[in-house]
Design a protein around this motif. Sequence first.
Motif, short mmCIF file in Angstrom:
data_model
loop_
_atom_site.label_atom_id
_atom_site.label_comp_id
_atom_site.label_asym_id
_atom_site.label_seq_id
_atom_site.Cartn_x
_atom_site.Cartn_y
_atom_site.Cartn_z
N GLU A 264 11.87 40.43 59.23
CA GLU A 264 11.64 41.84 58.92
C GLU A 264 12.32 42.76 59.93
N ASN A 265 13.36 42.26 60.56
CA ASN A 265 14.08 43.07 61.54
C ASN A 265 14.64 44.32 60.88
N TRP A 266 14.65 45.43 61.64
CA TRP A 266 15.10 46.70 61.07
C TRP A 266 16.55 46.65 60.63
N ARG A 267 17.31 45.72 61.18
CA ARG A 267 18.72 45.61 60.78
C ARG A 267 18.87 45.15 59.33
N GLU A 268 17.83 44.51 58.77
CA GLU A 268 17.88 44.13 57.37
C GLU A 268 17.89 45.36 56.46
N TYR A 269 17.35 46.47 56.98
CA TYR A 269 17.28 47.71 56.20
C TYR A 269 18.41 48.67 56.54
N PHE A 270 19.23 48.26 57.50
CA PHE A 270 20.35 49.12 57.91
C PHE A 270 21.53 48.21 58.23
N ALA A 271 22.24 47.83 57.16
CA ALA A 271 23.29 46.82 57.27
C ALA A 271 24.38 47.18 58.27
N PRO A 272 24.81 48.45 58.41
CA PRO A 272 25.88 48.74 59.39
C PRO A 272 25.52 48.31 60.81
N ALA A 273 24.24 48.40 61.18
CA ALA A 273 23.84 48.01 62.53
C ALA A 273 23.91 46.50 62.71
N ALA A 274 23.81 45.75 61.62
CA ALA A 274 23.86 44.30 61.71
C ALA A 274 25.29 43.80 61.86
N GLY A 275 26.25 44.70 61.65
CA GLY A 275 27.65 44.29 61.79
C GLY A 275 28.15 43.41 60.67
N SER A 276 27.41 43.37 59.56
CA SER A 276 27.81 42.53 58.44
C SER A 276 28.40 43.39 57.33
N GLY A 277 29.25 42.77 56.53
CA GLY A 277 29.83 43.50 55.42
C GLY A 277 28.80 43.79 54.35
N PHE A 278 28.84 44.97 53.78
CA PHE A 278 27.92 45.31 52.71
C PHE A 278 28.61 46.29 51.78
N ASP A 279 28.04 46.46 50.60
CA ASP A 279 28.62 47.33 49.59
C ASP A 279 27.78 48.58 49.46
N PRO A 280 28.15 49.69 50.09
CA PRO A 280 27.31 50.89 50.07
C PRO A 280 27.24 51.56 48.70
N ILE A 281 28.14 51.22 47.79
CA ILE A 281 28.09 51.85 46.47
C ILE A 281 27.57 50.89 45.41
N TYR A 282 27.02 49.76 45.83
CA TYR A 282 26.51 48.78 44.86
C TYR A 282 25.46 49.40 43.94
N VAL A 330 19.28 56.25 49.27
CA VAL A 330 20.00 56.06 50.52
C VAL A 330 19.59 54.76 51.19
N SER A 331 18.30 54.48 51.20
CA SER A 331 17.82 53.26 51.83
C SER A 331 18.36 52.02 51.14
N LEU A 332 18.32 52.01 49.81
CA LEU A 332 18.83 50.85 49.08
C LEU A 332 20.33 50.67 49.31
N SER A 333 21.05 51.77 49.42
CA SER A 333 22.50 51.69 49.63
C SER A 333 22.85 51.13 51.00
N LEU A 334 21.92 51.22 51.95
CA LEU A 334 22.18 50.75 53.31
C LEU A 334 21.65 49.34 53.56
N GLU A 335 20.97 48.76 52.58
CA GLU A 335 20.44 47.41 52.77
C GLU A 335 21.57 46.39 52.84
N ARG A 336 21.29 45.30 53.54
CA ARG A 336 22.33 44.29 53.74
C ARG A 336 22.69 43.59 52.43
N GLU A 337 21.69 43.18 51.68
CA GLU A 337 21.95 42.46 50.43
C GLU A 337 21.11 43.07 49.30
N PRO A 338 21.50 44.23 48.78
CA PRO A 338 20.72 44.83 47.70
C PRO A 338 20.81 44.02 46.42
N LYS A 339 19.70 44.00 45.69
CA LYS A 339 19.64 43.33 44.39
C LYS A 339 19.18 44.33 43.34
#
Length: 528
Positions: A264-282, A330-339
């Motif tokens: 439940e780390n906060w980085r799961e809810y803010f993908a840019p901080a995790a340094g992982s690739g994510f799709d902000p327009i998914y 906004v929150s969903l767009s910043l998640e690491r792996e949105p479904k």
Amino acid sequence: MRTMRPPRSATPEPVDPESVSPSGPRRAAKQAALVLLCLLWIAVGRPRHDPWKNDDATTFGVAFGMARTGDVVVPHLAGEPWLEAGPLVPAIASVTMRTFSPPLAPHNAARLAVGLLLVVILAGSSLACRELNGRAFRWIPVLILVGSIGFWERAHVLSAELGLTAGLAIGLYGLALALRRPVPGGIALGLGIAIGFLSRGYAVPLWLLATAAILPLVSATWRTKAHLATLGIAIAIALPLSAAWPIALAQRSPDLHAAWTAAENWREYFAPAAGSGFDPIYVVKNLPWFAWPALPLAFWTLWIRGRGFNGGLRDAGVVLPGVLALVVLVSLSLEREPKLIGVMPLLVPLALVGALEVDSLKRGLSGALDWFGMLTFGLAAMLVWGLWIDSYLHGMSLSAARMFRDSEIGFRPSFKLWAMLAALGMTLLWIAMVRPARRSNRRAVLNWAIGMVLLWTLVSTIWLPYLDSRRSYRVVAEALRTHLPADGCVASRNLGGAQRALFAYFAQLETMREEAGRGTDCTHLLVQ
């Protein structure tokens, strides 16, 4: 102050909401019909089929373990601790399982929890809209949600996201109620936060508390001591209810609590901080079809209110669900792996915004929605019936198999009397409802909802055996069971949570996962 009035060509003539709502003429009949429609939509989603992967099977597997052991503190999936979501939804499913199985099969009894959560979602949305806009609007968001494409199948799946959506709906109702009654509103808001947290972690608490913090910045309506009191009451209610499970988990196993905290780390809810690739327009690129018809109706509301009509954008019925929708988006767009299933909560505030200006839709727009719905659902129903009749008489054709992306030609669906009666009854009801209808904007929304219920009924009745044969693991698990060793263990590699749950349920096989460092001494290995 002079009230702005639109030119006659800009908006349709004013419509009295009471005259077209269930509060108007023939109130009892209208209420009964709408309640029946909602109950039918919920009941049809509880068909007799095996658990399907992914979310349905995984959540059922956890609930099955809870029902057997009675342990809700440490959820287990196929013999291993499972902490990917909160325990609330599996716990509710385990209660319905123990209560109604037998006579129902365990998976059918567990799925009754879905119906309970759907009732909460629809009721919370309706009550929130009533508080914000008056009782004449209380049914419109319900019809929008029933008719939403995003709710098509996902709302009938046993999943943590369903609890997430229920918590958001209750919390939204609490914020709306607090404008009139701060104490009950705070209690409802606290319950919504706790339900969301115990279903899927910090998402709902983040959304509701962020919304409550932003509201005073955008509207003077919430710059009051009553709003602060509401937040204080909500936190006082939510904190002990939410903390009860993590505290119990820490007392039971500090290692498991540490694993849950890491997940439940906060980085799961803010993908840019995790340094992982994510799709902000998914989420944004899928929203136009997923949130139909809520999204275009919401845009129409913003267009009308943005021009100063009917209270403008400062009206509480626009501000509260509008801010919540933006926060969730906004929150969903910043998640690491949105479904996509995780986007369901967004439909609730969008439905409330979209409900506001249904009555002011231009006659051409409402007529287009109405006729588009009748043509779409009518042609789709004819296609579904035609394919079933042809497959039942001659077996599934090559063209039909290609359309379904299926490799089996000649599949013959079975004939079940209850399924046929339900499908025929809903088809006749749809014809009776849409054909002589008095055309109105609200009637167009109702017809769309009825059309969605029609298609969902056909798929969940006459086509259910076909879907079950393609999405169930029963045959695979039962075939595998004949080859299991009489004693000893079976290791597994790359086996997903849904498969593990279904093998444990149908074949009584709990594999030792290589990924968890287990099964090195097993003589058999199951590989996906």
